[in-house]
Write a protein that holds these residues in place. Structure first.
Motif, short mmCIF file in Angstrom:
data_model
loop_
_atom_site.label_atom_id
_atom_site.label_comp_id
_atom_site.label_asym_id
_atom_site.label_seq_id
_atom_site.Cartn_x
_atom_site.Cartn_y
_atom_site.Cartn_z
N MET A 1 46.40 32.54 49.76
CA MET A 1 46.61 33.02 48.39
C MET A 1 45.52 34.02 48.02
O MET A 1 44.43 33.98 48.57
CB MET A 1 46.60 31.84 47.41
CG MET A 1 47.81 30.93 47.54
SD MET A 1 47.87 29.68 46.23
CE MET A 1 46.49 28.63 46.72
N LYS A 2 45.86 34.87 47.06
CA LYS A 2 44.91 35.89 46.61
C LYS A 2 44.89 35.91 45.09
O LYS A 2 45.94 36.00 44.44
CB LYS A 2 45.30 37.26 47.15
CG LYS A 2 44.35 38.38 46.76
CD LYS A 2 44.75 39.69 47.41
CE LYS A 2 43.79 40.83 47.07
NZ LYS A 2 44.17 42.09 47.75
N LEU A 3 43.69 35.83 44.53
CA LEU A 3 43.52 35.83 43.08
C LEU A 3 42.97 37.18 42.63
O LEU A 3 41.92 37.64 43.11
CB LEU A 3 42.55 34.72 42.66
CG LEU A 3 42.22 34.64 41.16
CD1 LEU A 3 43.46 34.27 40.36
CD2 LEU A 3 41.09 33.64 40.92
N PHE A 4 43.67 37.82 41.72
CA PHE A 4 43.19 39.03 41.07
C PHE A 4 42.51 38.60 39.76
O PHE A 4 43.14 37.93 38.92
CB PHE A 4 44.34 39.99 40.77
CG PHE A 4 45.07 40.44 42.01
CD1 PHE A 4 44.68 41.59 42.68
CD2 PHE A 4 46.15 39.72 42.50
CE1 PHE A 4 45.35 42.02 43.82
CE2 PHE A 4 46.83 40.13 43.64
CZ PHE A 4 46.43 41.28 44.31
N GLU A 5 41.25 38.97 39.57
CA GLU A 5 40.48 38.43 38.46
C GLU A 5 39.41 39.41 38.01
O GLU A 5 39.13 40.40 38.66
CB GLU A 5 39.79 37.13 38.89
CG GLU A 5 38.80 37.34 40.02
CD GLU A 5 37.87 36.16 40.26
OE1 GLU A 5 37.90 35.21 39.47
OE2 GLU A 5 37.11 36.22 41.24
N ASP A 60 50.99 32.37 49.11
CA ASP A 60 51.13 32.55 50.56
C ASP A 60 52.52 33.03 50.94
O ASP A 60 52.71 33.62 52.00
CB ASP A 60 50.83 31.22 51.27
CG ASP A 60 49.36 30.83 51.18
OD1 ASP A 60 48.52 31.74 51.01
OD2 ASP A 60 49.06 29.63 51.27
N GLU A 61 53.49 32.76 50.07
CA GLU A 61 54.87 33.18 50.33
C GLU A 61 55.14 34.60 49.83
O GLU A 61 56.27 35.11 49.97
CB GLU A 61 55.86 32.22 49.68
CG GLU A 61 55.86 30.82 50.29
CD GLU A 61 54.65 29.99 49.88
OE1 GLU A 61 54.28 29.09 50.65
OE2 GLU A 61 54.07 30.26 48.80
#
Length: 210
Positions: A1-5, A60-61
């Motif tokens: 997963m990737k978090l934009f913050e 992840d999807e």
């Protein structure tokens, strides 16, 4: 997963706290939302999130999730331990109500895009600051009353942190940075003091604006 913050964002702070409580480590990308560092309104990020807001979470999807509370509920459903919503139906409703009192009623009046627009309309810096302090005071006073009426447990809803605390903690930190003493809201102050002892909260609050 990737978090934009952006570390200054209390909304992004909520998701960081939830991830930490779940023990999840994700890729992170900083999306500046202030001044010269602001890239959230640039085309490349608007391709990611058309709202131009943080946080956003790429699963992840490959699904892009927006809005902190929606992201938190997704994480809670996918990774149910520890749960971020209470077991009892009424308690779950109350936890959501407190979370929304902050995320939907206080926070939308305070972010940089609001204060920037106030300035663009000719509102002076002191008046903008007064605007922010007014809505923090009104909002947290109401949250305090909601919490006092329950009078149950160490945290907002019982003896385990929930989504209510995940929203309360960053807002309380921002209140302190706006020259408020949490002591005027004793129940809020007591809960936040306990949350400061939990690394997932203490290490993931919003950082001061640059």
């Amino acid at each position: 997963m990737k978090l934009f913050e952006d570390k200054i964002s209390s909304a992004a702070s909520r998701v960081r706290i939830a991830l930490a409580l779940k023990g999840l480590d994700v890729e992170r990308e900083t999306i500046g939302i202030l001044g010269a560092d602001a890239i959230n309104r640039k085309p490349e990020y608007l391709q990611v999130n058309p709202q131009g807001l943080v946080p956003a979470l790429l699963t992840d999807e490959g699904a892009l999730l927006t809005q902190s509370l929606a992201i938190i509920e997704y994480l809670d459903e996918r990774y149910p331990d520890p749960p971020l919503l209470p077991e009892k139906r009424e308690d779950r409703a109350f936890a959501r109500a407190v979370a929304l009192a902050i995320a939907a009623d206080i926070h939308p009046l305070l972010p940089p895009r609001v204060t920037t627009q106030l300035g663009a309309m000719g509102v002076g810096p002191e008046e903008v600051a007064d605007w922010s302090r007014h809505w923090i005071r009104v909002g947290l006073t109401a949250v305090e009353e909601l919490l006092v009426r329950r009078q149950a447990g160490r945290y907002s809803v019982g003896d385990t942190p929930t989504v209510a605390d995940i929203c309360l903690f960053p807002q309380a930190i921002n209140a302190e940075r706006n020259s408020f003493s949490l002591g005027q809201w004793p129940r809020v102050a007591a809960i936040v003091a306990r949350l400061r002892e939990i690394p997932a909260f203490a290490d993931n609050g919003p950082v001061p604006r640059r």
